[in-house]
Enzyme design. Sequence first.
Site, short mmCIF file in Angstrom:
data_model
loop_
_atom_site.label_atom_id
_atom_site.label_comp_id
_atom_site.label_asym_id
_atom_site.label_seq_id
_atom_site.Cartn_x
_atom_site.Cartn_y
_atom_site.Cartn_z
N GLU A 109 22.25 -24.65 -33.92
CA GLU A 109 21.84 -24.87 -32.55
C GLU A 109 20.32 -25.10 -32.58
OE1 GLU A 109 21.91 -22.63 -28.23
OE2 GLU A 109 22.82 -21.62 -29.94
N ARG A 138 27.39 -12.83 -42.80
CA ARG A 138 26.00 -13.21 -42.55
C ARG A 138 25.11 -12.60 -43.61
NH1 ARG A 138 25.50 -14.99 -37.22
NH2 ARG A 138 23.26 -15.11 -37.01
N LYS A 170 16.93 -16.16 -34.65
CA LYS A 170 16.01 -17.15 -34.09
C LYS A 170 15.36 -16.61 -32.83
CE LYS A 170 18.94 -20.94 -35.02
NZ LYS A 170 19.93 -21.39 -34.08
P1 ATP Z 1 20.53 -17.01 -34.84
O1 ATP Z 1 21.04 -15.81 -34.11
O2 ATP Z 1 19.53 -16.69 -35.86
O3 ATP Z 1 20.13 -18.10 -33.91
P2 ATP Z 1 22.98 -18.40 -35.08
O4 ATP Z 1 24.21 -18.04 -35.82
O5 ATP Z 1 23.01 -18.36 -33.60
O6 ATP Z 1 21.79 -17.54 -35.64
P3 ATP Z 1 23.18 -21.21 -35.44
O7 ATP Z 1 22.13 -22.22 -35.24
O8 ATP Z 1 24.30 -21.18 -34.48
O9 ATP Z 1 22.45 -19.80 -35.50
O10 ATP Z 1 23.73 -21.24 -36.92
C1 ATP Z 1 24.07 -22.38 -37.65
C2 ATP Z 1 24.95 -21.94 -38.78
O11 ATP Z 1 24.26 -21.03 -39.63
C3 ATP Z 1 26.18 -21.24 -38.28
O12 ATP Z 1 27.30 -21.74 -38.97
C4 ATP Z 1 25.93 -19.80 -38.58
O13 ATP Z 1 27.12 -19.14 -38.79
C5 ATP Z 1 25.04 -19.87 -39.83
N1 ATP Z 1 24.18 -18.70 -39.92
C6 ATP Z 1 23.32 -18.24 -38.98
N2 ATP Z 1 22.73 -17.10 -39.38
C7 ATP Z 1 23.22 -16.82 -40.61
C8 ATP Z 1 23.01 -15.77 -41.55
N3 ATP Z 1 22.17 -14.77 -41.31
N4 ATP Z 1 23.70 -15.81 -42.72
C9 ATP Z 1 24.54 -16.82 -42.98
N5 ATP Z 1 24.80 -17.83 -42.14
C10 ATP Z 1 24.14 -17.84 -40.96
MG MG Z 2 23.07 -19.06 -31.86
#
Ligand code: ATP
Ligand code: MG
Length: 554
Positions: free
Chosen positions: A32, A257, A267
């Site tokens: 995202e 994760r 983020k």
């Molecule tokens: P954040 O809370 O940091 O924004 P998110 O999961 O909302 O993390 P996205 O941009 O939706 O962030 O993530 C893109 C991809 O990266 C998704 O497939 C997510 O599952 C993966 N991802 C995000 N954080 C992690 C992590 N800590 N370890 C492994 N994969 C991750």
């Molecule tokens: Mg997210």
Amino acid sequence: MPGSGNFIHDFIDEDIESGRYQREIYTRFPPEPNGYLHIGHAKAICLNFTTAKKYDGKCNLRFDDTNPTKEDTEYVESIKEDVRWLGFEWDALYFASDYFDKMYECAEKLIGKGKAYVDDQSADEIRETRGTLKQPGVNSPYRDRPPEENLRLFREMRDGVYADGEKVLRAKIDMASPNINMRDPVIYRIAHSSHHNTGDRWCIYPMYDYAHPIEDAVEDITHSLCTLEFEDHRPLYDWTLRELDWKSPPRQIEFARLGLTGTLMSKRYLKALVDEGKVEGWDDPRMPTIAGIRRRGYTPEAIRAFCEEIGVSKANSTVDAGLLEHFVRDDLKGRVESRNVVFDPVKVVITNYPEGRSEELLMENNREEPEMGDRTVSFSRELWIDGEDFMEEPPKKYFRLFPGNEVRLKGAYFITAHEAVKNPDGSIREILCTYDPKTKSGSGFEERKVKGTIHWVDAATAVPVTVREYGDLMTDGEGGSQSFNEDSVAVRECYAEPLLKEAASGERYQFFRHGYYIADAKQSDPAPGGHRVWGLIAGLKSSWKKEKKEMRQK
Ligand code: ATP
Ligand code: MG
């Protein structure tokens, strides 16, 4: 999971064997664009791209930009840069918002099948009637609206007839499902806000759980790899594509994760640190963002090796940050040159070395890689040594310089300290020493040995440098909660051998006996007056090995 086996690859092998997909293996990385990527995302990037490569398949970069309010093109650009820097190239690049028409069309199809309805209840009412883990939910009074009415209302939603929150579209599944995600989840909401890609074209936006399976399916993804928190959403993922009669729908597989000690992977939280000015920006070297670790001096090779080592698992865990540092060190040790830099400098005066004389000495560039050659450094009567390398009253087992003790100056001579001359405030002005000309490095001198070797720089040619040492971004506060570490940077004024003056920003060196450092990328080239700012990449010693076993057991 036994050994380093990858259960995701096991699933894919199964699917290949059973002929589940009559197309090539296809994965995607779907961030995202609401912030900069972090090392957790690096795990997902490595996993998706290397899986595609392993099966000779493809991997897309897809911006999951279905949420209109938080997204920004600055983030889109940084994400592309970060994926490329990690060493991957996508087969195709898409924006989920490009599928808004398709998603809308699919929603009308669900409505037509009696599988979705417009609900007039407020968000609060919907939450209150959802039930709990123990109690089933309560059907909405609008649940049995006929499809024609739902279609008319949904089109009115689309056409801007209603205000935000006045109506939603819900999937009609089962309010008594043991899985709360299946209790008639909202799949479209009204939001009168501009979208970075589609502008004001839409005032209704699809919800993630409904949009994501369609995005995957449209792109012919075979294996949709996501993090563990989506495990309970998988039935909805499958339901959506089944009700849409999608042929050969993608398979969602969840993995844990990545968490790292001493930092925070979110983020939203990292953005708050940037917005509050707690850090210099998204690329602050303390940040776990890819931009931050790039500026910190970590290499893409090290990050890929780290991701390979941690593998995938089904249990969330926090990996010791020392493991990542281990891979950084491992990658740098064979390819960067060593330089002498003196921290907390103290002056040494060699009283029996003639005033005005100077000589050039050879110094190896990398102790372990002789083919990296030698350089010359100057030596004269006055030198700088590390403050830590001299003590007036040494404890037991201190083998460095103290009055009456002899040490080896790396690449030069043996010197013996005699007396520390003090400033009026009690600090040391200079240490008076003598040297033994017979002990010159490389002369084959073997009459006596010394226990300590210290490094030094020639005071006549040394250049001042600023060194920044970094600590953890986060510290453990009370009750196990983490808080920003206000003490995470220490700035030190040091002396370096003159060659470092010419370093360009982004160049890395080992500072002999101290660690790996990088010329800060934010500083312009050439550095003003040759005064460089260096940032710590990683110290020399690892505390990680003894923890490795423990970590594996977690
Ligand atoms: P954040 O809370 O940091 O924004 P998110 O999961 O909302 O993390 P996205 O941009 O939706 O962030 O993530 C893109 C991809 O990266 C998704 O497939 C997510 O599952 C993966 N991802 C995000 N954080 C992690 C992590 N800590 N370890 C492994 N994969 C991750
Ligand atoms: Mg997210």
